[in-house]
Design a protein around this motif. Structure first.
Motif: not given
Length: 312
Positions: A190-216
């Motif tokens: 997957h291009e997002d994992w290969l180019n190193g950007s996948a976690m940028y979208y994961f942590v900002r996902d409204p359903s599964f993204g991080g919350s609280g201090i950890v999310g910040e």
């Protein structure tokens, strides 16, 4: 040469030991993770309605042998109680040979009987079946008690079931290594994992993204190039490491367990997925911690020979 290899492998199988407190701890964690799904997620949410069809059922052979198919109540109110009772028995360590069989049935029932199974339910189904093979002649009253009395004498069974127990454990190690290796390598397609950007979208996902201090913290770390690259590529490297370590000796398998705890603790903290992460940790522990009796091989073989001669 070949006969020597076969003899050494046979001696290793006879010394294999899957009954231990670490193994029972992992069985309990595996059952507790599934129990959390059964207790806290109603069947209506696990199997949502589909427009024009209603709430589907999945009760075609051989799936109709599952617990949720055998429950004829409209809201499946009976099945969760049976499943919870079985999972509690597994957690308590009651007669592993029997409770592990029931655990495999419950895990199968949940995996095939609900509309929204995830990877955790599928892994629990597979692992619980292999754990049944590992516990096939463990008729102790309670797996938590070091000096355990047995329900009945299994001297005859133990000789012939040693290979089954060892094969179940070997199959579990190979399967878990494959799961982690496949997960790590497949991300690179997957291009997002290969180019190193996948976690940028994961942590900002409204359903599964991080919350609280950890999310910040996760959103801050992924806001610059090096941070998001590390967050993205580190899980891939860790998954491949776990796969390789599981195929090694006792120390490497312990390293696989520690690494899996760190990986899935991070997943829980950033994304959530509690039951999935606990199931994966328990599965790696079951693959990592069974060991071998310290008794010398020759003494073990002689003991097996005497036991067999006494009951033959």
């Amino acid at each position: 040469m070949l006969m020597n290899v076969v003899d050494r492998m046979g001696a290793q199988i006879l010394r294999f030991r899957s009954a231990s407190i670490p193994v029972q701890s992992a069985r309990a964690l595996l059952a507790a993770a599934t129990l959390s799904v059964v207790l806290f997620t109603p069947w209506e949410q696990l199997t949502p309605e589909i427009a024009g069809i209603g709430r589907p059922t999945y009760c075609k052979p051989p799936v109709n042998l599952g617990l949720y198919c055998l429950d004829s109540t409209p809201d499946k109110s009976f099945a969760p109680w049976i499943a919870s009772g079985v999972l509690i028995l597994v957690t308590l360590g009651v007669v592993p040979a029997l409770s592990s069989l029931l655990h495999a049935w419950v895990a199968f029932s949940i995996s095939v009987g609900i509309g929204l199974p995830d990877g955790g339910e599928q892994v629990a189904q597979l692992v619980s079946g292999l754990v049944f093979l590992m516990s096939i002649d463990d008729w102790a009253w309670c797996a938590w008690v070091p000096n355990r009395g047995e329900v009945f004498n299994t001297a005859r069974l133990s000789r012939y079931s040693a290979g089954i127990r060892w094969a179940g454990w070997l199959g579990l190690r190979l399967q878990m290594a494959y799961i982690y290796l496949d997960s790590g390598i497949s991300k690179l397609s997957h291009e997002d994992w290969l180019n190193g950007s996948a976690m940028y979208y994961f942590v900002r996902d409204p359903s599964f993204g991080g919350s609280g201090i950890v999310g910040e913290v996760a959103r801050w770390a992924s806001s610059f190039d090096l941070g998001v690259a590390v967050l993205t590529w580190a899980p891939i490297l860790i998954e491949i490491m776990i796969a390789v370590f599981l195929l090694g000796g006792p120390q490497r398998r312990k390293a696989a367990f520690v690494t899996s705890v760190l990986l899935h603790a991070g997943i829980i903290a950033v994304i959530g997925l509690w039951s999935f992460s606990l199931i994966m940790i328990a599965a790696v522990a079951l693959a990592a911690f069974p060991g071998f009796r310290p008794t010398p091989v020759s003494d073990t073989q002689e003991l097996e020979r005497k036991e067999y001669a006494a009951i033959a």
